[in-house]
Design an enzyme around this catalytic site. Structure first.
Site, mmCIF file in Angstrom:
data_model
loop_
_atom_site.group_PDB
_atom_site.id
_atom_site.type_symbol
_atom_site.label_atom_id
_atom_site.label_comp_id
_atom_site.label_asym_id
_atom_site.label_seq_id
_atom_site.Cartn_x
_atom_site.Cartn_y
_atom_site.Cartn_z
ATOM 1 N N ARG A 64 -0.322 4.347 -0.015
ATOM 2 C CA ARG A 64 -0.968 5.423 0.735
ATOM 3 C C ARG A 64 -0.593 5.303 2.205
ATOM 4 O O ARG A 64 -0.673 4.221 2.792
ATOM 5 C CB ARG A 64 -2.485 5.340 0.574
ATOM 6 N N SER A 94 -21.890 6.598 4.804
ATOM 7 C CA SER A 94 -22.480 6.463 3.472
ATOM 8 C C SER A 94 -22.651 4.987 3.107
ATOM 9 O O SER A 94 -23.672 4.589 2.521
ATOM 10 C CB SER A 94 -21.575 7.161 2.451
ATOM 11 N N GLU A 107 -3.209 3.019 -9.212
ATOM 12 C CA GLU A 107 -4.575 3.335 -8.765
ATOM 13 C C GLU A 107 -4.554 4.488 -7.772
ATOM 14 O O GLU A 107 -5.395 5.382 -7.812
ATOM 15 C CB GLU A 107 -5.202 2.094 -8.129
ATOM 16 N N ASN A 108 -3.578 4.485 -6.873
ATOM 17 C CA ASN A 108 -3.485 5.557 -5.878
ATOM 18 C C ASN A 108 -3.094 6.886 -6.508
ATOM 19 O O ASN A 108 -3.623 7.935 -6.143
ATOM 20 C CB ASN A 108 -2.477 5.179 -4.787
ATOM 21 N N GLN A 151 0.822 -1.206 0.000
ATOM 22 C CA GLN A 151 0.000 0.000 0.000
ATOM 23 C C GLN A 151 0.860 1.262 0.000
ATOM 24 O O GLN A 151 1.619 1.505 0.936
ATOM 25 C CB GLN A 151 -0.910 0.001 1.233
ATOM 26 N N GLU A 202 -8.486 0.020 -0.483
ATOM 27 C CA GLU A 202 -8.281 -0.159 0.961
ATOM 28 C C GLU A 202 -9.092 0.834 1.788
ATOM 29 O O GLU A 202 -9.573 0.520 2.871
ATOM 30 C CB GLU A 202 -6.796 -0.031 1.313
ATOM 31 N N ARG A 248 -12.070 2.007 1.076
ATOM 32 C CA ARG A 248 -13.438 1.461 1.129
ATOM 33 C C ARG A 248 -13.502 0.287 2.094
ATOM 34 O O ARG A 248 -14.475 0.121 2.831
ATOM 35 C CB ARG A 248 -13.869 1.011 -0.270
#
Length: 276
Positions: free
Chosen positions: A30, A44, A103-104, A28, A70, A72
């Site tokens: 992030r 939400s 993607e990040n 990851q 991740e 989500r």
């Protein structure tokens, strides 16, 4: 009606995967996940569910690792979900890292240092050149270079970028200061006085100009003996200590100092006599 042999384009089918079978992406990129934003997303998800499935890869018997999504996943855990919709993909470690990083990078809420670190990891760990990286992430090579240069800044300034104390525009100006200590000094002034990017650029240009002048001064050679008599003559003529500077290229300047307006008028009078 579909005829025999006719091909049909279909979207990937998502699976409901138990949350306890999913683990975070070990690659990851992030680093920061805003807690308040996660709580809002969890609320939400409680109301509407997960609209965009999480992308996973199988890592073992009833074990999956997150490739993308991740945030989500974390929000779904906060919301108390037992299962989440997922796409299952085949991916090796390097492919997984590359997919996760790209993607990040494509997210808009990533801070500039996270983007820079992601670019650097793609170059180092996925063996990508800046040209290939440019194609993969859809960014100009110059844009990628500007992000990568941020990683040369001192840690305190990188943290300031992440904490949104200064913008990327400020950071790009600070990069042009060669000395890290001066970078930090100017950064502290920017924060203290809330300088704009334009003002910061002006300060950096002034520092660069001063630095160039100092370089020229360092290049100065010992005062040539043959000009000694000339200097003495000028000192006597103007009745002051004349500044006489010359560099290795025989370029220089003669300075006539004065301490007040009266002395200035006296020196101007001498020039007037010379012109008459």
């Amino acid at each position: 009606m579909i005829e025999e042999g006719e091909t049909v384009n279909t979207l990937p089918v998502s699976n409901e995967v138990p949350i306890e079978e999913i683990e975070a992406n070990p690659y990851q990129p992030r680093i920061n996940f805003d807690e308040e934003a996660l709580k809002d997303l969890a609320a939400s998800i409680k109301e509407l569910g997960i609209i965009q499935p999480i992308t996973l890869r199988k890592s073992g018997e009833h074990k999956y690792q997150i490739i993308a999504g991740e945030r989500r996943f974390r929000a779904a855990k906060l919301a108390g979900l037992k299962t989440v919709p997922c796409f299952i993909r085949e991916a090796g470690d390097e492919t997984m890292l590359e997919m996760a990083l790209v993607e990040n990078i494509q997210r808009e809420d990533l801070d500039a240092i996270e983007v820079a670190l992601s670019y650097q990891r793609l170059i180092d760990e996925c063996k990508l050149t800046q040209e290939l990286l440019s194609d993969k992430v859809g960014k100009k090579r110059s844009t990628i270079s500007n992000y990568l240069r941020l990683l040369r800044l001192p840690a305190v300034i990188q943290k300031a970028i992440r904490d949104q104390e200064i913008s990327m525009g400020h950071a790009r100006a600070l990069i042009n200061i060669p000395d890290p200590e001066t970078q930090v000094m100017v950064y502290r002034q920017v924060v203290k006085y809330d300088f704009s990017v334009r003002k910061t650029e002006e300060i950096v240009r002034k520092i660069a100009a001063d630095g160039e002048e100092m370089k020229q001064q360092k290049k100065a050679v010992p005062f040539p003996v043959e000009y000694g008599e000339l200097k003495k003559h000028l000192n006597k003529y103007f009745n002051t200590n004349i500044g006489f500077k010359i560099n290795e290229f025989c370029k220089g300047k003669i300075e006539i100092p004065f301490s007040d307006s009266k002395e200035l008028e006296r020196i101007i009078g001498i020039f007037d006599k010379l012109n008459s």
